[in-house]
Structures are given as structure tokens and as C-alpha cells.
Design a protein around this motif. Structure first.
Motif, PDB file in Angstrom:
ATOM      1  N   GLY A   1      25.840  19.767 -12.778  1.00 29.38           N
ATOM      2  CA  GLY A   1      26.182  19.952 -14.179  1.00 29.38           C
ATOM      3  C   GLY A   1      26.119  21.420 -14.518  1.00 29.38           C
ATOM      4  N   ASN A   2      26.187  21.726 -15.804  1.00 26.49           N
ATOM      5  CA  ASN A   2      26.180  23.112 -16.263  1.00 26.49           C
ATOM      6  C   ASN A   2      24.763  23.549 -16.590  1.00 26.49           C
ATOM      7  N   PRO A   3      24.173  24.421 -15.779  1.00 23.40           N
ATOM      8  CA  PRO A   3      22.788  24.844 -16.042  1.00 23.40           C
ATOM      9  C   PRO A   3      22.648  25.656 -17.318  1.00 23.40           C
ATOM     10  N   LEU A   4      23.724  26.253 -17.804  1.00 18.33           N
ATOM     11  CA  LEU A   4      23.631  27.069 -19.007  1.00 18.33           C
ATOM     12  C   LEU A   4      23.288  26.233 -20.243  1.00 18.33           C
ATOM     13  N   GLU A   5      23.484  24.930 -20.167  1.00 18.76           N
ATOM     14  CA  GLU A   5      23.092  24.060 -21.275  1.00 18.76           C
ATOM     15  C   GLU A   5      21.580  24.034 -21.464  1.00 18.76           C
ATOM     16  N   PHE A   6      20.836  24.527 -20.466  1.00 24.51           N
ATOM     17  CA  PHE A   6      19.372  24.522 -20.531  1.00 24.51           C
ATOM     18  C   PHE A   6      18.804  25.918 -20.779  1.00 24.51           C
ATOM     19  N   ASP A   7      19.665  26.849 -21.176  1.00 22.32           N
ATOM     20  CA  ASP A   7      19.207  28.193 -21.496  1.00 22.32           C
ATOM     21  C   ASP A   7      18.631  28.185 -22.910  1.00 22.32           C
ATOM     22  N   ARG A   8      17.319  28.148 -23.009  1.00 15.64           N
ATOM     23  CA  ARG A   8      16.645  27.990 -24.297  1.00 15.64           C
ATOM     24  C   ARG A   8      16.594  29.294 -25.065  1.00 15.64           C
TER      25      ARG A   8
ATOM     26  N   ARG B   1       1.897  43.407 -13.908  1.00 13.39           N
ATOM     27  CA  ARG B   1       1.237  42.863 -15.084  1.00 13.39           C
ATOM     28  C   ARG B   1       1.787  43.473 -16.378  1.00 13.39           C
ATOM     29  N   GLY B   2       1.578  42.735 -17.459  1.00  8.70           N
ATOM     30  CA  GLY B   2       1.774  43.294 -18.784  1.00  8.70           C
ATOM     31  C   GLY B   2       3.204  43.409 -19.267  1.00  8.70           C
ATOM     32  N   HIS B   3       4.138  42.620 -18.688  1.00 10.41           N
ATOM     33  CA  HIS B   3       5.534  42.732 -19.105  1.00 10.41           C
ATOM     34  C   HIS B   3       5.850  41.859 -20.324  1.00 10.41           C
ATOM     35  N   CYS B   4       4.972  40.925 -20.632  1.00 10.55           N
ATOM     36  CA  CYS B   4       5.073  40.117 -21.866  1.00 10.55           C
ATOM     37  C   CYS B   4       6.428  39.439 -21.994  1.00 10.55           C
ATOM     38  N   VAL B   5       6.919  38.883 -20.908  1.00  8.38           N
ATOM     39  CA  VAL B   5       8.194  38.164 -20.929  1.00  8.38           C
ATOM     40  C   VAL B   5       7.970  36.742 -21.420  1.00  8.38           C
ATOM     41  N   GLN B   6       8.819  36.299 -22.334  1.00 14.73           N
ATOM     42  CA  GLN B   6       8.791  34.908 -22.778  1.00 14.73           C
ATOM     43  C   GLN B   6       9.572  34.078 -21.765  1.00 14.73           C
ATOM     44  N   TRP B   7       8.855  33.241 -21.013  1.00 11.97           N
ATOM     45  CA  TRP B   7       9.516  32.494 -19.949  1.00 11.97           C
ATOM     46  C   TRP B   7       9.190  31.019 -20.058  1.00 11.97           C
ATOM     47  N   ARG B   8      10.042  30.210 -19.471  1.00 16.93           N
ATOM     48  CA  ARG B   8       9.867  28.752 -19.462  1.00 16.93           C
ATOM     49  C   ARG B   8      10.357  28.206 -18.131  1.00 16.93           C
ATOM     50  N   PHE B   9       9.766  27.079 -17.732  1.00 20.53           N
ATOM     51  CA  PHE B   9      10.328  26.347 -16.609  1.00 20.53           C
ATOM     52  C   PHE B   9      11.563  25.580 -17.061  1.00 20.53           C
ATOM     53  N   LEU B  10      12.569  25.539 -16.211  1.00 20.30           N
ATOM     54  CA  LEU B  10      13.664  24.607 -16.411  1.00 20.30           C
ATOM     55  C   LEU B  10      13.127  23.191 -16.214  1.00 20.30           C
ATOM     56  N   PRO B  11      13.673  22.195 -16.908  1.00 15.39           N
ATOM     57  CA  PRO B  11      13.120  20.836 -16.805  1.00 15.39           C
ATOM     58  C   PRO B  11      13.218  20.302 -15.384  1.00 15.39           C
ATOM     59  N   ILE B  12      12.070  19.918 -14.852  1.00 16.18           N
ATOM     60  CA  ILE B  12      11.998  19.565 -13.441  1.00 16.18           C
ATOM     61  C   ILE B  12      12.773  18.287 -13.121  1.00 16.18           C
TER      62      ILE B  12
END
Length: 324
Positions: free
Chosen positions: A156-163, A242-253
Motif C-alpha cells: 500500500g501507500n506508506p505516505l498515508e501513515f506520515d503523521r 544526543r539532544g536533537h529533540c526530534v519528534q518521532w513515532r513508530f509506524l504501526p507495527i
């Protein structure tokens, strides 16, 4: 019809989009004269960035490829077109791979490791640093980068999960809490650009084993010990991560899975297995066996978008760990 027209236009624009670099640039210290001298890539990057902004919503689909995977090359192109309406952007690790994708009018950059330090990061036709280096370069042009290992098959299209609340979204493992470096969607924010710049610098200086790039990425994001880091590294060396303060998330497993053994009658109910959910991408990693076995498994799951089947794969394929 619209998608076909778009891809035809993209192909016409990518004619001649080929660049070649070696580790004298990739491993150069960031403040060195060689590190600043990017004329080899400058024209290629500018043309690619214009194309991405014009045709691909400022997005590139980055793949690192070597000719060991040539039987899947048609599918790499077809699945990118079918699911995301993109052409892949390929980092070719050898001349044959460069020639194949160039003939298909796909943007290509050829990377050649030459020094002893570069070869220490180069294994089995793959490489520990180039995915981070070229992601960093493309982010600097304001492009969103979808990076995928070549053994990730799209359904499928992974870009649909780009939060919207994540600057970078990454694949998870089913067997531990660490991030996987095999698939990510990275936005060109200042924090993400700093992160990837730091990873290029750290991996180039401190990765004694090729696969330590994944644990460096994991440590930089989660800030927790993993099976490789902090290890014996000093506080000063780890400070780069360290210290880059990136907002990150896991893609749904449940939509972005690694290969697992099929569910059996004695499989614990809480274990997630292939076939439990509808997939968007399946990472058919080496646990499934040889390259032929992994390609054939992708086909058996219906994850083949190319018009032609993969060539010259016999049954049973060698080292098939799922056939029985």
C-alpha cells in the motif's frame, strides 16, 4: 491514466540524472574543504529537488541497491509508481545496478567505497553510511525522504501513515523495543537535518562494525541503552547522538511488519504473525532465507507490482527458511 502520464513525464525529466561519488566526500569531516566541496553532487541534487517539488509533492523514495537484488529491480520501480506515484531514487553500489536503473530513466547516484575506512562500513554489497548521507543531503534541499531497504515489499501507500505530529516515522521490530533502520519517513525540519548530519559524522568515525549504524540511530532517538550502545564509548563521543529533540513515532507495527513465521496452533495468542493483519509493507529480511526465497515470498503474498514475474527463480529456492 493520470498516474501513467505523471510517471512518463518524470522519466522524461530524469534522463541524465546520474551522479558518481566516493568516500572522499561521504566520509569527509563536515568542516573540511572536501566536505564543503559538493560540486560532484550539486547539479544532480538541484535537478532532483526541482523534479521532486514539481511532480512528487517534495518527496523522494530513496533506495540503496546492489546487483545481488537485480531480480527485484523491476518491482522496485513498479511498486513505487503503483503505490506512491513516484519513481525511486537509487543509490547504486555497483556498475551493473547503475546501468539498469539509468536505462529505466530512474535518478541514480553511484557510490564507490575506496578507502580502508569506507570498506569497513561496506558489507555484502550494502553499506552502513550511505542511507544516512543521502537522506541528509536531500533533507537539506527541503525534501521529505522515504527511505526503504530493498527487501521491504510494498502492499500500500506508506505516505498515508506520515503523521503530522512526527518529524520522522520509523519501522519497529516485533522482537524488541529498538528502532529498525530499514524504513523511515523523514521530514526536512531543522531537528531532523541535525540528527542525520550527526549520524553521518558518528557512523563515519566510530562504527567498528557495519551494523552499528542501526544502534546509533536507535540510541539517538530513544536515548536508551541497546545491545551496542553506550558500550565503551565516552560521554563526549556519545554526545554527538544526543539532544536533537526530534519528534518521532513508530509506524504501526500491524501495517509495517518484519517477516515472521506463520501462526501455528501452538503460537501464543499475543504474538503478532504474518496473516494477522492487512499490510502496507512487509520487510522480508534475511530470516526468510536467500534473496530468491525472499523475492518468491513477496510474490506469494501478492506484493509484486511489476508486469513480469521475477526471472529465473526455481522451486524450491536455495536456503528457503519458509518453504516448509
Amino acid at each position: 491514466h493520470a498516474a501513467a502520464t505523471l510517471c512518463a513525464l518524470a522519466r522524461s525529466l530524469t534522463v541524465g540524472l546520474v551522479a558518481r561519488v566516493d568516500d572522499s566526500l561521504v566520509l569527509a569531516p563536515p568542516n573540511s574543504e572536501r566536505g564543503k566541496a559538493d560540486s560532484t553532487l550539486h547539479s544532480w541534487e538541484r535537478a532532483l529537488a526541482w523534479e521532486a517539488r514539481t511532480l512528487w509533492n517534495s518527496t523522494v523514495y530513496l533506495i540503496v541497491a546492489n546487483y545481488n537484488w537485480h531480480k527485484a529491480f523491476d518491482n522496485v520501480i513498479a511498486s513505487a509508481q503503483h503505490h506512491m506515484r513516484l519513481l525511486p531514487v537509487v543509490v547504486a553500489m555497483d556498475a551493473a545496478t547503475e546501468a539498469f536503473f539509468t536505462a529505466q530513466f530512474v535518478p541514480v547516484v553511484r557510490y564507490t567505497p575506496r578507502s580502508e575506512a569506507a570498506h569497513a562500513l561496506h558489507y555484502g554489497g550494502n553499506d552502513a553510511i550511505v542511507r544516512y548521507f543521502f537522506t541528509s543531503r536531500l533533507l537539506a534541499h527541503g525534501l521529505r525522504v522515504v527511505y526503504s531497504d530493498i527487501d521491504v515489499f510494498l502492499a500500500g501507500n506508506p505516505l498515508e501513515f506520515d503523521r503530522t505530529d512526527a518529524e520522522i516515522s520509523l519501522e519497529a521490530h516485533t522482537y524488541d523495543e529498538e528502532v529498525c533502520s530499514g524504513f523511515w519517513i523523514a521530514k526536512p525540519t531543522p531537528a531532523v537535518q541535525r540528527l542525520f548530519g550527526a549520524l553521518v559524522q558518528w557512523i563515519g568515525q566510530f562504527c567498528a562494525q557495519a551494523l552499528c549504524h542501526q544502534t546509533a540511530l536507535d540510541y539517538a532517538l530513544r536515548g536508551r541503552p541497546n545491545h551496542d550502545l553506550p558500550g565503551a564509548f565516552t560521554h563526549d563521543r556519545l554526545a554527538l547522538l544526543r539532544g536533537h529533540c526530534v519528534q518521532w513515532r513508530f509506524l504501526p507495527i500491524r501495517q509495517f511488519m518484519h517477516y515472521t513465521r506463520p501462526r501455528r496452533v501452538d503460537t501464543p495468542a499475543h504474538w503478532l504473525c504474518l496473516g494477522d493483519t492487512e499490510l502496507t509493507a512487509l520487510h522480508i529480511w534475511r530470516a526468510a532465507g536467500s534473496i530468491d526465497a525472499r523475492i518468491l515470498l513477496g510474490c506469494s503474498f501478492g506484493l509484486w507490482s511489476a508486469d513480469r514475474p521475477p526471472p529465473n527463480i526455481e522451486w524450491p529456492p536455495s536456503d528457503c527458511r519458509w518453504c516448509n
